[in-house]
Scaffold this motif. Sequence first.
Motif, short mmCIF file in Angstrom:
data_model
loop_
_atom_site.label_atom_id
_atom_site.label_comp_id
_atom_site.label_asym_id
_atom_site.label_seq_id
_atom_site.Cartn_x
_atom_site.Cartn_y
_atom_site.Cartn_z
N MET A 12 4.69 -17.43 -16.39
CA MET A 12 5.05 -17.41 -15.56
C MET A 12 6.17 -18.16 -14.50
SD MET A 12 1.89 -14.87 -13.51
CE MET A 12 3.02 -13.85 -12.22
N ASP A 13 7.39 -18.94 -14.67
CA ASP A 13 8.15 -19.42 -14.38
C ASP A 13 9.92 -18.65 -13.84
OD1 ASP A 13 8.76 -18.72 -17.15
OD2 ASP A 13 9.40 -20.81 -18.17
N THR A 14 9.04 -18.03 -13.34
CA THR A 14 10.42 -17.53 -12.94
C THR A 14 10.73 -18.52 -11.44
OG1 THR A 14 10.48 -15.93 -14.59
CG2 THR A 14 12.97 -16.23 -12.75
N ILE A 15 12.16 -19.05 -11.20
CA ILE A 15 12.73 -19.25 -10.24
C ILE A 15 13.63 -18.24 -9.63
CG2 ILE A 15 13.90 -20.20 -8.70
CD1 ILE A 15 13.53 -23.13 -10.17
N LYS A 16 12.33 -17.22 -8.68
CA LYS A 16 13.02 -16.04 -8.42
C LYS A 16 13.84 -15.90 -7.70
CE LYS A 16 9.67 -12.84 -8.96
NZ LYS A 16 8.25 -11.93 -8.25
N THR A 17 14.44 -16.40 -6.65
CA THR A 17 15.76 -16.08 -5.41
C THR A 17 15.52 -17.99 -4.85
OG1 THR A 17 16.66 -15.54 -3.83
CG2 THR A 17 14.28 -15.87 -3.42
N ILE A 18 16.79 -18.03 -4.68
CA ILE A 18 17.21 -19.74 -3.82
C ILE A 18 18.17 -19.37 -2.78
CG2 ILE A 18 18.22 -22.25 -3.27
CD1 ILE A 18 17.33 -22.29 -6.60
N ARG A 19 17.78 -18.90 -1.43
CA ARG A 19 17.87 -18.84 -0.01
C ARG A 19 19.00 -19.93 0.10
NH1 ARG A 19 16.64 -12.78 1.17
NH2 ARG A 19 17.68 -13.75 3.42
N ILE A 20 20.02 -20.58 0.35
CA ILE A 20 20.10 -21.84 0.65
C ILE A 20 19.99 -21.37 2.19
CG2 ILE A 20 21.77 -23.64 1.37
CD1 ILE A 20 20.14 -23.77 -1.20
N PRO A 21 21.30 -20.17 3.16
CA PRO A 21 21.44 -20.57 4.11
C PRO A 21 20.07 -20.21 5.19
CG PRO A 21 23.39 -18.99 3.26
CD PRO A 21 22.06 -20.01 1.85
N ASP A 22 18.80 -19.72 4.48
CA ASP A 22 17.61 -19.44 4.84
C ASP A 22 16.82 -20.30 4.18
OD1 ASP A 22 18.82 -16.33 5.90
OD2 ASP A 22 18.73 -15.42 3.83
N LEU A 23 17.29 -21.50 4.28
CA LEU A 23 16.36 -22.32 4.08
C LEU A 23 14.92 -22.06 3.20
CD1 LEU A 23 16.53 -23.47 7.52
CD2 LEU A 23 17.15 -24.70 5.29
N TYR A 24 14.22 -21.41 1.97
CA TYR A 24 13.69 -21.09 0.99
C TYR A 24 13.56 -20.60 0.02
CZ TYR A 24 13.89 -16.27 1.88
OH TYR A 24 14.35 -14.68 1.56
N CYS A 25 13.04 -20.62 -0.73
CA CYS A 25 12.89 -20.14 -2.53
C CYS A 25 11.37 -19.70 -2.02
CB CYS A 25 13.64 -21.17 -2.80
SG CYS A 25 12.47 -22.48 -2.89
N ILE A 26 11.73 -18.15 -3.07
CA ILE A 26 10.65 -17.91 -4.12
C ILE A 26 10.05 -17.73 -5.49
CG2 ILE A 26 9.72 -15.71 -4.09
CD1 ILE A 26 11.26 -14.58 -2.06
N VAL A 27 8.87 -19.36 -5.90
CA VAL A 27 9.11 -19.70 -7.45
C VAL A 27 7.78 -18.47 -7.49
CG1 VAL A 27 10.44 -21.68 -6.79
CG2 VAL A 27 7.86 -21.39 -6.57
#
Lengths: 476, 476
Positions: free
Chosen positions: A93-108
């Motif tokens: 389970m090694d997917t970086i699902k999203t990187i949302r820079i202007p929202d200052l978060y990522c989901i992994v």
Amino acid sequence: MLPQSITDHLINIVGANNALTSTADLYTHGFDASIHHHTPDIILRPRTAQEIQKIVTLANKQKIPLVPRGAGTALSGQAVPLHAGIVLDITRMDTIKTIRIPDLYCIVEPGVIYGTLNQQLAKHNFFFPPTPGSGDICTIGGMVAINASGMRAIKYGATRDYVLGMDVILPNGDFAQLGTKTLKNSSGYQLERLMVGSEGTLGVITEVTLRISPLPQKRTVALASYTNLEKAGEGVSSIIAQGVIPSALEIMDSVCIKAVNKAMKLDLPDAAALLLIEADGATATEDIQHIAQICKSTGAESITFTDDKKEMQRLWQGRKGVLPSLSRYGDSFVSVSLADDMSVPISRIPQAIVAFQDIAHRHGIIIGTYGHAGDGNLHTKVLLDPNSKSHWRHAEKAVDEIFRTVLKLEGTVSGEHGIGISKAPWMKQERHLALEAMEKIKNALDENNIMNPGKMGQWKGSIISHLRYPWKQKEN
Amino acid sequence: MLPQSITDHLINIVGANNALTSTADLYTHGFDASIHHHTPDIILRPRTAQEIQKIVTLANKQKIPLVPRGAGTALSGQAVPLHAGIVLDITRMDTIKTIRIPDLYCIVEPGVIYGTLNQQLAKHNFFFPPTPGSGDICTIGGMVAINASGMRAIKYGATRDYVLGMDVILPNGDFAQLGTKTLKNSSGYQLERLMVGSEGTLGVITEVTLRISPLPQKRTVALASYTNLEKAGEGVSSIIAQGVIPSALEIMDSVCIKAVNKAMKLDLPDAAALLLIEADGATATEDIQHIAQICKSTGAESITFTDDKKEMQRLWQGRKGVLPSLSRYGDSFVSVSLADDMSVPISRIPQAIVAFQDIAHRHGIIIGTYGHAGDGNLHTKVLLDPNSKSHWRHAEKAVDEIFRTVLKLEGTVSGEHGIGISKAPWMKQERHLALEAMEKIKNALDENNIMNPGKMGQWKGSIISHLRYPWKQKEN
């Protein structure tokens, strides 16, 4: 041994390719990076939260122990399946699902490697700051489960400070969504923060939302040597009290310096303590100059500082070489993780190091102390012959004294590596006024005690148990 | 009403001077800063953890509801004793026990005022960063119970990120020590972080250990006006994406601008949105120049920036005047805290504000939106005639729509004010995949449901209930 029908059912959930049952696989998945080992009944490598939900639901119904496992870099036995059962390897389970820079978060997903995530974030000039030593291979899921941090915690905090939310399969098989995708959250119990550091005893993490930070523009490094440990401690205290918070403030004691010089021929000054200090950000150069000044005024013998990349690498070499160098200290010795990451209030570091050296001396063992002076987190490595029962016995006595000292100094038995098996008895001492509440929460969420049983205060007896090294019983 | 024997016993614990039972005292302690009110049976003002332990033990044995209370500044009804019983006023426990600068922590009793603590820390050039609007009067205990933060969370995080440890009297009367006095801690469940934001439903906090930070050397401020709300949102996103994290990034919508201009004669530009941005630290001046540039490139009409103290105060005036100005918007109107601190991912702010304006319009009510754009946290004030039942009904419908919009935008119903009564139904919607785990933990720690009963998901039905304003039933 699991009944064949259950084994078949489990294999059916993940597919035959993702269920391991060979003797070799079972043996190798009984280790992590601790001194412990125990063989599981089966290894499952799920790809989705749905598969994990099916596995946990079945495990709970059948009361089968279940241990989540990332990269297996845990140092205290957290990933060792003490009661056999299922090892749940989440590395697929090694997917970086999203990187949302202007929202200052990522989901992994939990199996994402720390280093890989930071490579991706670096493209946007951002990063996930906690810096575990095993960062090139460890997983985000493991970091969350252990509340990992590293040398930059003094400025950037630990994993717990970055977890905004997570998806979890609870021990009863329920799917839970905890926390938020927002930077702030005062909506309900902060269960996502309770999950951080719970070492797989309260559920299986299937997704994590992490706050991210801008990468600092610049880094600088200083190396200061002290012939007097107390003075080095004063240096650390003065840097902090003057409000110059470095991005790392590392210490090495004389045992570590000797080991590094011997193994790496580095010619580090023969000092009582070395401080390695990193500053980062737009004012990194001014800050490191200021810090060098403070080191000088607190009695440092020699001070070097630089913002040159190559020179910085050279200065770091010694600190980074401590662990391998200690391992090569004596021919039949191995370096083991015992009492390996106590944390004390920062100003108590010199007292702690002196006490550890004294304890080592009295028990005739070798202990090198190094670590994150800036946040009070000290690492030791105990060197011993793993085939000698008496070495283990001496080590256990020394460890007991070390932990008692740490608790007297108002410290904690683990700053960043967690409890697992190796620190269980002393965590219980440290937390004697919280254990009952811990147990109530564990029982409330995991009625059948299937999640990583035997951990987080459930371990009883000596820690010199379930060893990865078979004793040859030579009582030397 | 409590039986006289129990009342006597309770009075005996704290002394007659510290037990209040007059009609006036009972009435005034039935409020906080929310729309709700309910009268308790007795107010106790303990001075020590030992007294609190006796009170909680008795309350648990006799199944008497117990509500801890700080300064009573909670905006959602957290301190309102819904089921009567005991109000435990902790404001006498106001000692700053220790400030240890080189160890980066302080230890305080829960009744210490936020502003007082920061005055003391400022003497050492340090501070406790979360900046609640009520900081001059609110208590640290209340901040911890609500996970308070404020405008500086984008750079400095919320209270939850600063709590290292705490002493707590658990609902069964047990004394518990949670967390550590160290900056790092991976030793056992992080129950201290579970307690943060639990709104007095899991125990009574009797002491808190807080991490502290160096005070920034300098602050600068910019004011940018946008005739287009989307463009203002772009400005916010661009500032963050370029890695210039300001220490505050505030937004005011057109309703707020009009209200401030009308009440304060400030002559703010007649814009769709104003951004007020603060930078701090050694590079505050360079940062604010950079930020002003970004505002310009994203279409800001007018931009002012300064590092002059007086001029900064002038720029802040408008933002600080929003709340009082909204309260003077119409003669018979009051401003009430309903849907007052939703948080959304930062980039969703323009969408949220447009939706709120539309909802207000459709329900014929007035809603002003302002808040912490930098961390996605928006405040609204609903203006209504508190004696009009129909106003309350319209407001409740609008609030329901607002919260549903926020949840669709992946937001949370509370960023920093907490749930109490006013947000309970929507917290349950937001947390429907966590509620069962929350309930299990509450039941495990508080078997008799004595701690702040009716809160944290236990509230059922309409929030237009237990109002502090007696309806005159004029159905206008």
